[in-house]
Design an enzyme around this catalytic site. Sequence first.
Site, PDB file in Angstrom:
ATOM      1  CG  HIS A  45      -1.787  -0.901   1.389  1.00  0.00           C
ATOM      2  ND1 HIS A  45      -1.925  -1.927   2.501  1.00  0.00           N
ATOM      3  CD2 HIS A  45      -3.019  -1.334   0.405  1.00  0.00           C
ATOM      4  CE1 HIS A  45      -2.950  -2.670   2.471  1.00  0.00           C
ATOM      5  NE2 HIS A  45      -3.727  -2.254   1.196  1.00  0.00           N
ATOM      6  CE  LYS A  49     -11.368  -7.822   1.575  1.00  0.00           C
ATOM      7  NZ  LYS A  49      -9.944  -7.075   1.265  1.00  0.00           N
ATOM      8  NE  ARG A  88      -2.811  -7.497  -4.178  1.00  0.00           N
ATOM      9  CZ  ARG A  88      -3.342  -8.069  -3.030  1.00  0.00           C
ATOM     10  NH1 ARG A  88      -2.876  -8.073  -1.799  1.00  0.00           N
ATOM     11  NH2 ARG A  88      -4.653  -8.125  -3.007  1.00  0.00           N
ATOM     12  CB  SER A 104      -4.207  -6.680   4.667  1.00  0.00           C
ATOM     13  OG  SER A 104      -3.908  -5.280   4.072  1.00  0.00           O
TER      14      SER A 104
HETATM   15  O1  PNS Z   1      -8.341  -3.034   0.658  1.00  0.00           O
HETATM   16  P1  PNS Z   1      -9.810  -3.585   0.006  1.00  0.00           P
HETATM   17  O2  PNS Z   1     -10.435  -4.431   1.033  1.00  0.00           O
HETATM   18  O3  PNS Z   1      -9.342  -4.313  -1.465  1.00  0.00           O
HETATM   19  O4  PNS Z   1     -10.727  -2.228  -0.271  1.00  0.00           O
HETATM   20  C1  PNS Z   1     -11.829  -2.646  -0.935  1.00  0.00           C
HETATM   21  C2  PNS Z   1     -12.709  -1.279  -0.864  1.00  0.00           C
HETATM   22  C3  PNS Z   1     -12.736  -0.799   0.675  1.00  0.00           C
HETATM   23  C4  PNS Z   1     -11.713  -0.331  -1.328  1.00  0.00           C
HETATM   24  C5  PNS Z   1     -14.104  -1.318  -1.645  1.00  0.00           C
HETATM   25  O5  PNS Z   1     -14.759  -2.335  -0.737  1.00  0.00           O
HETATM   26  C6  PNS Z   1     -15.016  -0.153  -1.266  1.00  0.00           C
HETATM   27  O6  PNS Z   1     -15.034   0.674  -2.036  1.00  0.00           O
HETATM   28  N1  PNS Z   1     -15.801  -0.112  -0.222  1.00  0.00           N
HETATM   29  C7  PNS Z   1     -16.680   1.057   0.025  1.00  0.00           C
HETATM   30  C8  PNS Z   1     -18.392   0.551  -0.135  1.00  0.00           C
HETATM   31  C9  PNS Z   1     -18.517   0.826  -1.686  1.00  0.00           C
HETATM   32  O7  PNS Z   1     -18.626   1.831  -2.277  1.00  0.00           O
HETATM   33  N2  PNS Z   1     -18.757  -0.309  -2.314  1.00  0.00           N
HETATM   34  C10 PNS Z   1     -19.084  -0.376  -4.028  1.00  0.00           C
HETATM   35  C11 PNS Z   1     -17.706  -0.489  -4.538  1.00  0.00           C
HETATM   36  S1  PNS Z   1     -18.065  -1.429  -6.083  1.00  0.00           S
END
Ligand code: PNS
Length: 159
Positions: free
Chosen positions: A16, A40, A89, A127
Amino acid sequence: MKAIFPGSFDPITIGHLDLIRRAAAFCEEIFVAILINPDKEGAFPLPERLDMVKSACAAFSNVRVLGFSGLLVDLARKLDTRLVIRGVRGGYDLENETAMAWANAAMLPGLETLFLPASDGLGGVSSSLVRQIARFGGDFSAFVPAGAADIVRARLHDK
Ligand code: PNS
């Protein structure tokens, strides 16, 4: 241009941090947004994630760190930016990230998602890998920014 670098940061990794550093080099301002991923269950409470991310990003003058609960598109509206940066990745990330980018652009037309490939050697860092090593008492310190190691150890070792 201002951009959002969103993620769960559960916890932040050197992968990150590498992406944030590279994004900060070509964006005017980066908002590193710790978002709740409803799919998650997090291992670290938000205040600990904020501590780890803030300490890792302290050296970057154009990086702000914030927590947000809600849709990424709503955060983009609130911050008045239309650029999201995400790291990829490999093929698996690319598929998932593309679907997310499509959904976000459908909800907020004009929102662009820019993918940055992980730097060579960092594609295997995640993570979840850090959490697993930490839970079994292994040495994960090479995978997280220096200031995050103690917080990770305190929360996960033997849990
Ligand atoms: O680090 P991650 O877990 O890959 O991040 C994923 C994240 C938090 C960026 C994604 O789940 C997100 O944007 N969550 C906020 C809710 C949202 O907007 N969901 C719709 C995205 S399609």
